[in-house]
Design a protein around this motif. Structure first.
Motif, PDB file in Angstrom:
ATOM      1  N   GLY A 152       0.808  -1.217   0.000  1.00 30.66           N
ATOM      2  CA  GLY A 152       0.000   0.000   0.000  1.00 30.66           C
ATOM      3  C   GLY A 152       0.837   1.260   0.000  1.00 30.66           C
ATOM      4  O   GLY A 152       0.513   2.228  -0.705  1.00 30.66           O
ATOM      5  N   ALA A 153       1.939   1.266   0.780  1.00 29.18           N
ATOM      6  CA  ALA A 153       2.806   2.441   0.827  1.00 29.18           C
ATOM      7  C   ALA A 153       3.505   2.659  -0.514  1.00 29.18           C
ATOM      8  O   ALA A 153       3.622   3.798  -0.994  1.00 29.18           O
ATOM      9  CB  ALA A 153       3.835   2.292   1.942  1.00 29.18           C
ATOM     10  N   PHE A 154       3.953   1.579  -1.146  1.00 27.83           N
ATOM     11  CA  PHE A 154       4.642   1.701  -2.437  1.00 27.83           C
ATOM     12  C   PHE A 154       3.721   2.301  -3.499  1.00 27.83           C
ATOM     13  O   PHE A 154       4.062   3.289  -4.161  1.00 27.83           O
ATOM     14  CB  PHE A 154       5.153   0.327  -2.886  1.00 27.83           C
ATOM     15  N   PHE A 155       2.545   1.711  -3.659  1.00 25.44           N
ATOM     16  CA  PHE A 155       1.622   2.219  -4.675  1.00 25.44           C
ATOM     17  C   PHE A 155       1.053   3.582  -4.287  1.00 25.44           C
ATOM     18  O   PHE A 155       0.702   4.380  -5.157  1.00 25.44           O
ATOM     19  CB  PHE A 155       0.498   1.218  -4.910  1.00 25.44           C
ATOM     20  N   GLY A 156       0.979   3.864  -2.973  1.00 24.69           N
ATOM     21  CA  GLY A 156       0.529   5.178  -2.549  1.00 24.69           C
ATOM     22  C   GLY A 156       1.515   6.266  -2.934  1.00 24.69           C
ATOM     23  O   GLY A 156       1.119   7.341  -3.421  1.00 24.69           O
ATOM     24  N   VAL A 157       2.813   6.000  -2.731  1.00 22.79           N
ATOM     25  CA  VAL A 157       3.835   6.977  -3.119  1.00 22.79           C
ATOM     26  C   VAL A 157       3.844   7.163  -4.637  1.00 22.79           C
ATOM     27  O   VAL A 157       3.923   8.297  -5.134  1.00 22.79           O
ATOM     28  CB  VAL A 157       5.216   6.526  -2.604  1.00 22.79           C
ATOM     29  N   ILE A 158       3.753   6.058  -5.389  1.00 19.57           N
ATOM     30  CA  ILE A 158       3.740   6.157  -6.855  1.00 19.57           C
ATOM     31  C   ILE A 158       2.531   6.958  -7.325  1.00 19.57           C
ATOM     32  O   ILE A 158       2.646   7.859  -8.186  1.00 19.57           O
ATOM     33  CB  ILE A 158       3.738   4.751  -7.486  1.00 19.57           C
ATOM     34  N   THR A 159       1.362   6.648  -6.778  1.00 23.93           N
ATOM     35  CA  THR A 159       0.144   7.372  -7.171  1.00 23.93           C
ATOM     36  C   THR A 159       0.254   8.846  -6.830  1.00 23.93           C
ATOM     37  O   THR A 159      -0.120   9.718  -7.637  1.00 23.93           O
ATOM     38  CB  THR A 159      -1.084   6.760  -6.471  1.00 23.93           C
ATOM     39  N   ILE A 161       2.984  10.697  -6.465  1.00 24.63           N
ATOM     40  CA  ILE A 161       3.959  11.366  -7.337  1.00 24.63           C
ATOM     41  C   ILE A 161       3.347  11.656  -8.705  1.00 24.63           C
ATOM     42  O   ILE A 161       3.482  12.769  -9.243  1.00 24.63           O
ATOM     43  CB  ILE A 161       5.228  10.503  -7.471  1.00 24.63           C
ATOM     44  N   LEU A 162       2.681  10.665  -9.280  1.00 26.64           N
ATOM     45  CA  LEU A 162       2.087  10.848 -10.609  1.00 26.64           C
ATOM     46  C   LEU A 162       0.981  11.907 -10.579  1.00 26.64           C
ATOM     47  O   LEU A 162       0.868  12.721 -11.507  1.00 26.64           O
ATOM     48  CB  LEU A 162       1.540   9.517 -11.123  1.00 26.64           C
ATOM     49  N   MET A 163       0.178  11.933  -9.522  1.00 31.71           N
ATOM     50  CA  MET A 163      -0.888  12.935  -9.431  1.00 31.71           C
ATOM     51  C   MET A 163      -0.324  14.332  -9.205  1.00 31.71           C
ATOM     52  O   MET A 163      -0.866  15.316  -9.711  1.00 31.71           O
ATOM     53  CB  MET A 163      -1.848  12.568  -8.296  1.00 31.71           C
ATOM     54  N   GLY A 164       0.747  14.422  -8.439  1.00 29.76           N
ATOM     55  CA  GLY A 164       1.329  15.727  -8.182  1.00 29.76           C
ATOM     56  C   GLY A 164       2.140  16.271  -9.337  1.00 29.76           C
ATOM     57  O   GLY A 164       2.290  17.494  -9.470  1.00 29.76           O
ATOM     58  N   TRP A 165       2.614  15.384 -10.233  1.00 32.76           N
ATOM     59  CA  TRP A 165       3.495  15.827 -11.311  1.00 32.76           C
ATOM     60  C   TRP A 165       2.770  15.969 -12.648  1.00 32.76           C
ATOM     61  O   TRP A 165       3.040  16.885 -13.414  1.00 32.76           O
ATOM     62  CB  TRP A 165       4.661  14.849 -11.447  1.00 32.76           C
ATOM     63  N   TYR A 166       1.853  15.047 -12.902  1.00 32.14           N
ATOM     64  CA  TYR A 166       1.151  15.050 -14.194  1.00 32.14           C
ATOM     65  C   TYR A 166      -0.315  15.420 -13.985  1.00 32.14           C
ATOM     66  O   TYR A 166      -1.062  14.692 -13.330  1.00 32.14           O
ATOM     67  CB  TYR A 166       1.249  13.677 -14.863  1.00 32.14           C
ATOM     68  N   LYS A 167      -0.724  16.531 -14.557  1.00 29.84           N
ATOM     69  CA  LYS A 167      -2.099  17.003 -14.419  1.00 29.84           C
ATOM     70  C   LYS A 167      -3.079  16.052 -15.077  1.00 29.84           C
ATOM     71  O   LYS A 167      -4.214  15.885 -14.599  1.00 29.84           O
ATOM     72  CB  LYS A 167      -2.230  18.402 -15.024  1.00 29.84           C
ATOM     73  N   GLY A 210      -6.153   0.293   2.762  1.00 25.68           N
ATOM     74  CA  GLY A 210      -6.212   1.250   3.868  1.00 25.68           C
ATOM     75  C   GLY A 210      -4.964   2.107   3.976  1.00 25.68           C
ATOM     76  O   GLY A 210      -5.025   3.254   4.432  1.00 25.68           O
ATOM     77  N   THR A 211      -3.828   1.572   3.557  1.00 23.20           N
ATOM     78  CA  THR A 211      -2.571   2.330   3.580  1.00 23.20           C
ATOM     79  C   THR A 211      -2.448   3.232   2.362  1.00 23.20           C
ATOM     80  O   THR A 211      -1.917   4.346   2.453  1.00 23.20           O
ATOM     81  CB  THR A 211      -1.377   1.360   3.628  1.00 23.20           C
ATOM     82  N   TRP A 212      -2.919   2.759   1.224  1.00 20.10           N
ATOM     83  CA  TRP A 212      -2.747   3.460  -0.052  1.00 20.10           C
ATOM     84  C   TRP A 212      -3.370   4.856  -0.048  1.00 20.10           C
ATOM     85  O   TRP A 212      -2.755   5.811  -0.530  1.00 20.10           O
ATOM     86  CB  TRP A 212      -3.351   2.612  -1.166  1.00 20.10           C
ATOM     87  N   PHE A 213      -4.566   4.997   0.502  1.00 17.38           N
ATOM     88  CA  PHE A 213      -5.269   6.273   0.392  1.00 17.38           C
ATOM     89  C   PHE A 213      -4.546   7.413   1.111  1.00 17.38           C
ATOM     90  O   PHE A 213      -4.251   8.452   0.485  1.00 17.38           O
ATOM     91  CB  PHE A 213      -6.699   6.128   0.927  1.00 17.38           C
ATOM     92  N   PRO A 214      -4.224   7.325   2.424  1.00 17.28           N
ATOM     93  CA  PRO A 214      -3.538   8.466   3.067  1.00 17.28           C
ATOM     94  C   PRO A 214      -2.159   8.738   2.490  1.00 17.28           C
ATOM     95  O   PRO A 214      -1.741   9.894   2.386  1.00 17.28           O
ATOM     96  CB  PRO A 214      -3.470   8.061   4.540  1.00 17.28           C
ATOM     97  N   VAL A 215      -1.434   7.676   2.109  1.00 19.37           N
ATOM     98  CA  VAL A 215      -0.107   7.894   1.535  1.00 19.37           C
ATOM     99  C   VAL A 215      -0.228   8.602   0.189  1.00 19.37           C
ATOM    100  O   VAL A 215       0.553   9.513  -0.124  1.00 19.37           O
ATOM    101  CB  VAL A 215       0.646   6.548   1.391  1.00 19.37           C
ATOM    102  N   SER A 216      -1.206   8.215  -0.627  1.00 21.06           N
ATOM    103  CA  SER A 216      -1.409   8.867  -1.930  1.00 21.06           C
ATOM    104  C   SER A 216      -1.745  10.345  -1.763  1.00 21.06           C
ATOM    105  O   SER A 216      -1.163  11.209  -2.435  1.00 21.06           O
ATOM    106  CB  SER A 216      -2.532   8.160  -2.700  1.00 21.06           C
ATOM    107  N   VAL A 217      -2.671  10.640  -0.859  1.00 19.54           N
ATOM    108  CA  VAL A 217      -3.115  12.027  -0.675  1.00 19.54           C
ATOM    109  C   VAL A 217      -1.978  12.902  -0.162  1.00 19.54           C
ATOM    110  O   VAL A 217      -1.749  14.010  -0.675  1.00 19.54           O
ATOM    111  CB  VAL A 217      -4.318  12.069   0.287  1.00 19.54           C
ATOM    112  N   MET A 218      -1.243  12.430   0.839  1.00 23.62           N
ATOM    113  CA  MET A 218      -0.184  13.255   1.404  1.00 23.62           C
ATOM    114  C   MET A 218       1.002  13.384   0.449  1.00 23.62           C
ATOM    115  O   MET A 218       1.641  14.443   0.387  1.00 23.62           O
ATOM    116  CB  MET A 218       0.278  12.668   2.735  1.00 23.62           C
ATOM    117  N   THR A 219       1.301  12.336  -0.313  1.00 23.75           N
ATOM    118  CA  THR A 219       2.373  12.447  -1.312  1.00 23.75           C
ATOM    119  C   THR A 219       1.974  13.418  -2.409  1.00 23.75           C
ATOM    120  O   THR A 219       2.797  14.245  -2.852  1.00 23.75           O
ATOM    121  CB  THR A 219       2.685  11.067  -1.915  1.00 23.75           C
ATOM    122  N   TRP A 220       0.763  13.327  -2.869  1.00 24.19           N
ATOM    123  CA  TRP A 220       0.235  14.264  -3.868  1.00 24.19           C
ATOM    124  C   TRP A 220       0.330  15.692  -3.356  1.00 24.19           C
ATOM    125  O   TRP A 220       0.790  16.601  -4.065  1.00 24.19           O
ATOM    126  CB  TRP A 220      -1.206  13.868  -4.190  1.00 24.19           C
TER     127      TRP A 220
END
Length: 335
Positions: A152-159, A161-167, A210-220
């Motif tokens: 979850g943490a791995f895919f959360g960070v990837i998601t 990064i991609l959301m924050g970098w590519y519109k 459950g891990t993916w969502f908060p990690v994705s949002v905060m990384t974004w």
């Protein structure tokens, strides 16, 4: 003459460091005095609840008392030992007295009824007598937690990064993130049990979700909030897009990423216990359900105690990693 004065000054300074006031000495002795009070409750008052044996609990308290007596003696000599003991003595004494009050209300006075409120003596017996099963369940829980959380943490960070970098990526993924993310991971249990071939893989998916969502949002959020001047300076020095993402944006977003990792860790703990209670054939959650079915609540409390220690240790390790990675922040923000 000057050398003699320096020697006297040094000796006086050593005496001041070694001397301990009465109030400070009492504070240093608080854990030892509390342990003596607990032992007095245990030995002097008769038992009113049945226990198989209470030797293990008494031995544990006596060993702890010996450790604190040695620590207290060392604190009168060494400043470092004194500072550490002085800091933790009040809260440690308070926790020890809580354990003594718990034994008083259960084993000695029978004010709290069995089997729902077992004494610490009975819980200690469960920790020792059922240690093999508890150890195996702890390993199973750690395996399930590690696999699900890391995925979850791995895919959360990837998601993120991609959301924050590519519109364009943000445009397509954001609606699904807003729709799926707020739903508790445990609410998907009826669905994932049908989709996945086993309860183990289903549990891994729930923990990862459950891990993916908060990690994705905060990384974004972290990638999006990086100062644009950082990118401009890097571009003038010939930085490629890959360098901008991995060496500029990602390190600058680390503070928010770690917040997401902490949030995801808390969610993964809850999801782990619920998943093990429902379908997994081993683990601490499974052990709690099994013990509750036999009304052996002292084993339930033993598993809860192991969970508290285990999860607290994992969070402490993540804090250490955060402090090591973000060492550059130490002079900028209050830790």
């Amino acid at each position: 003459m000057e050398i003699a004065e320096n020697i006297r000054y040094g000796e006086a300074r050593i005496r001041r460091k070694a001397s301990v006031s009465l109030s400070a000495a009492v504070r240093l002795l608080l854990p030892s005095l509390s342990l003596i009070a607990v032992l007095a409750i245990h030995y002097l008052l008769p038992d009113k609840q049945p226990v198989l044996k209470s030797d293990i609990y008494a031995y544990a308290i006596e060993i702890l008392l010996a450790v604190y007596l040695l620590w207290t003696g060392a604190s009168f000599v060494f400043e470092g030992a004194r500072a550490k003991l002085r800091y933790q003595a009040p809260i440690t004494a308070f926790i020890i007295l809580l354990i003594g009050a718990w034994e008083l209300l259960t084993l000695k006075l029978d004010a709290l009824p069995l089997p729902y409120f077992p004494s610490p003596v009975k819980i200690t017996d469960a920790l020792v007598n059922d240690r093999e099963k508890l150890f195996i369940c702890t390993l199973y829980s750690l395996r399930l937690l590690a696999i699900g959380y890391l995925i979850g943490a791995f895919f959360g960070v990837i998601t993120g990064i991609l959301m924050g970098w590519y519109k364009l990526f943000q445009y397509w993924v954001n609606p699904f993130l807003r729709f799926i993310g707020p739903v508790p991971a445990t609410a998907w249990i009826p669905v994932v049990l049908l989709v996945f071939p086993s309860s183990f893989t289903a549990s891994i998916f729930l923990i990862a979700l459950g891990t993916w969502f908060p990690v994705s949002v905060m990384t974004w959020s972290g990638i999006s909030s990086v100062n644009k001047s950082f990118f401009e300076v890097a571009k003038t020095l010939g930085a490629t897009e890959r360098y901008l993402v991995l060496r500029v944006a990602l390190p600058a977003a680390f503070p928010l990423i770690f917040i997401g990792l902490f949030m995801g860790l808390g969610t993964s703990f809850v999801t782990l216990v619920v998943a093990e209670m429902l379908g997994v054939k081993a683990g601490l959650g499974f052990y709690i359900t099994w013990a509750q079915g036999w009304a052996e609540y002292y084993k339930v409390y033993a598993a809860l105690l192991i969970m508290a220690v285990l999860f607290s240790t994992i969070i402490t390790v993540l804090f250490k990693v955060r402090d090591r990675v973000l060492i550059w922040q130490k002079g900028l923000i209050k830790w």
